[in-house]
Design an enzyme around this catalytic site. Structure first.
Site, PDB file in Angstrom:
ATOM      1  N   ASP A 111      -1.751   5.437  -5.429  1.00  0.00           N
ATOM      2  CA  ASP A 111      -2.079   4.631  -4.255  1.00  0.00           C
ATOM      3  C   ASP A 111      -2.405   3.194  -4.641  1.00  0.00           C
ATOM      4  O   ASP A 111      -3.512   2.890  -5.080  1.00  0.00           O
ATOM      5  CB  ASP A 111      -3.263   5.262  -3.516  1.00  0.00           C
ATOM      6  CG  ASP A 111      -3.658   4.505  -2.261  1.00  0.00           C
ATOM      7  OD1 ASP A 111      -2.930   3.575  -1.871  1.00  0.00           O
ATOM      8  OD2 ASP A 111      -4.695   4.845  -1.669  1.00  0.00           O
ATOM      9  N   ASP A 134       0.815  -1.209   0.000  1.00  0.00           N
ATOM     10  CA  ASP A 134       0.000   0.000   0.000  1.00  0.00           C
ATOM     11  C   ASP A 134       0.853   1.265   0.000  1.00  0.00           C
ATOM     12  O   ASP A 134       1.410   1.652   1.024  1.00  0.00           O
ATOM     13  CB  ASP A 134      -0.905  -0.020   1.234  1.00  0.00           C
ATOM     14  CG  ASP A 134      -1.866   1.150   1.285  1.00  0.00           C
ATOM     15  OD1 ASP A 134      -1.968   1.883   0.284  1.00  0.00           O
ATOM     16  OD2 ASP A 134      -2.533   1.322   2.322  1.00  0.00           O
TER      17      ASP A 134
END
Length: 397
Positions: free
Chosen positions: A285, A103
Site C-alpha cells: 500500500d 495510492d
C-alpha cells in the site's frame, strides 16, 4: 498515501463495476511518470498518530483510544522528510492538471474541485467540473477518516491522462464538501487509487480505476514503482519493467485480490541477524506511510534496537530516542530477502525539536494481516502485475 497532512482513505467494498474506455497508447511499451513537488509557502507538518489512525480505519481495524486521542488533539505534529510522507503524481483531468497522491491501497480517483468554496480551493490546483466533463447522473461518493475528517461530492466522466497514458470516460470523484483537515497540505490535490476496482466507493454503481481502464492499452498490463525518500525523485512506470531500476532478479508473489487489495504472503521475516520467523500476509500500500505489523514483531524489533522503547499514550504509538540504532527488518519473498534498513524505522521526531522519535513500524491492532506501507516499499522496486495477479520485488539499483 493520502496525507493532506492527516488523512488516508477508508473503504467500503462493492461488487458491480461501471465502464470506461482506454485510448490505445503509442508506442505500446509504456510510459514513465516522474515525481512533482509544488512550491508552497510555509512548513508542511504531519500528524503522526493521525497517519496511524487513518491506516487502521482504512482496513477496518479498531483504533486504540490512546491513538485516537493523540490524533484528534494533534499532540504529535512534526515535519519529516517530504518524500517520506507522500508521493505525488501529475494528473491531467479534462483541462486541469493536479498533483495527486498515488495510492495502491484504494480504488478511488477523487480530487479538489471547482465545486468547493473559493477559500477551500485556495493553494490547490482544482478540477474544473464545467470544462469538458459530463456529470454522472445520480452518482455520489463519500469518505470518512480515522481522525474525524470527511469529504464527499459528485461524479463526472472525463478524459484523464497520467504520463501519456490516457483514459476517456474515466470516473472522477469531484469534492463538493470537505472538512478542514484536508486543507492543510497545499501540495496534495487529491487521490489516484490503484487497487482493484471492486472496492471503488462510488454509489450506486462502483466505477473502474484508472489502471483498470488503461491496462489493455499498455504493452504489459502492469505498473512498476520506485518509491524513494530523503529528497530523491520517485518513478511510476506504466506498461513495462525497467531493468535499470533494480538489481538481481525479480521475486514474484501471488496476489489474493478477493478483498480488492494487492495482498500477498511473505515466506518469513527476520529482525536484525536473528532467526527467521513465521510467514506474513500483508497488503502492498503506497497510500500508507507506516509499516504495520503484529504487535509481537513490533515490540521485538524495537526492544532489540532500544530496550526502553514504549507504546506512548501521549504520542499515540511506539516511540524511542531518536539517537537509537535500530536493527534492519527483513521479509523473505520467494527466496528473496527484502530488507528495510533500520534507519527507515526511525521515522520522525514526535514533535518538532523532540529527542523522541515515532516508529516507522507500528502495531496492526490485531487485524490479522500486515500493511506494507512506504517504510517498506521505498526500499524496493515493486511491480504490480494484473496478470496473475502478482507482485514482483527486487532491491533498488
Amino acid at each position: 498515501m493520502v496525507v493532506f497532512s492527516q488523512v488516508t482513505v477508508a473503504l467500503t467494498c462493492f461488487s458491480a463495476i461501471a465502464s470506461a474506455a482506454a485510448v490505445r497508447q503509442e508506442p505500446p511499451q509504456g510510459f514513465t511518470v516522474n515525481q512533482v513537488q509544488k512550491a508552497v509557502p510555509g512548513t508542511r507538518t504531519v500528524n503522526l498518530p493521525g497517519l496511524y489512525a487513518n491506516a487502521l480505519v482504512k482496513y477496518g481495524a479498531t483504533v486504540p483510544a490512546t491513538v485516537h486521542a493523540a490524533a484528534v488533539s494533534g499532540s504529535a505534529i512534526t515535519t519529516p522528510e517530504a518524500d517520506d510522507v507522500e508521493y505525488l503524481t501529475p494528473v491531467t483531468i479534462g483541462s486541469s492538471t493536479l498533483n495527486l497522491d498515488f495510492d495502491t491501497g484504494s480504488a478511488d480517483l477523487w480530487v479538489f474541485s471547482s465545486e468547493l468554496t473559493s477559500s477551500q480551493q485556495s493553494g490547490h490546483d482544482v478540477y474544473n467540473v464545467g470544462s469538458l466533463g459530463t456529470k454522472l447522473s445520480g452518482a455520489s461518493w463519500s469518505i470518512s477518516y480515522g481522525d474525524g475528517s470527511s469529504a464527499s461530492g459528485d461524479v463526472y466522466k472525463d478524459t484523464v491522462t497520467v504520463g501519456g497514458v490516457k483514459a476517456t470516460g474515466q470516473a472522477v470523484e469531484a469534492a463538493k464538501k470537505i472538512s478542514s483537515q484536508f486543507l492543510q497540505d497545499k501540495n496534495n490535490d487529491g487521490l489516484l487509487g490503484m487497487a482493484f476496482s471492486s472496492i471503488n466507493t462510488v454509489s450506486p454503481t462502483p466505477q473502474k480505476t484508472f489502471f483498470d481502464t488503461v491496462k489493455s492499452s499498455l504493452g504489459e498490463p502492469l505498473f512498476a514503482v520506485t518509491l524513494q525518500g530523503t529528497g530523491r525523485p520517485w518513478h511510476l512506470r506504466f506498461g513495462y519493467i525497467d531493468s535499470d531500476k533494480y538489481t538481481g532478479t525479480l521475486a514474484y508473489a501471488d496476489v489474493d485480490d478477493s478483498d480488492g487489495f494487492w495482498s500477498f504472503t511473505a515466506d518469513s521475516y527476520k529482525i536484525g541477524t536473528g532467526a527467521a520467523g513465521k510467514s506474513i500476509t500483508g497488503i502492498a500500500d503506497t497510500g500508507t506511510t507506516l509499516l504495520l505489523l503484529d504487535s509481537s514483531i513490533v515490540t521485538g524489533l524495537l526492544q532489540e534496537g532500544y530496550p526502553g522503547s514504549q507504546n506512548s499514550s501521549s504520542a499515540g504509538g511506539y516511540i524511542f530516542p531518536c539517537s537509537a540504532t535500530l536493527p534492519d527488518f527483513t521479509v523473505t519473498i520467494n527466496g528473496y530477502d527484502a530488507v528495510v534498513p533500520g534507519k527507515y524505522i526511525n521515522f520522525a521526531p514526535v514533535s518538532t525539536g523532540s529527542s523522541s522519535c515515532y516508529g516507522g513500524i507500528q502495531s496492526n491492532s490485531g487485524i490479522g494481516f500486515s500493511i506494507f506501507g512506504d517504510i517498506f516499499l521505498k526500499s524496493q522496486y515493486v511491480v504490480f502485475d494484473s496478470e496473475g495477479p502478482r507482485l514482483g520485488f527486487a532491491a533498488q539499483a
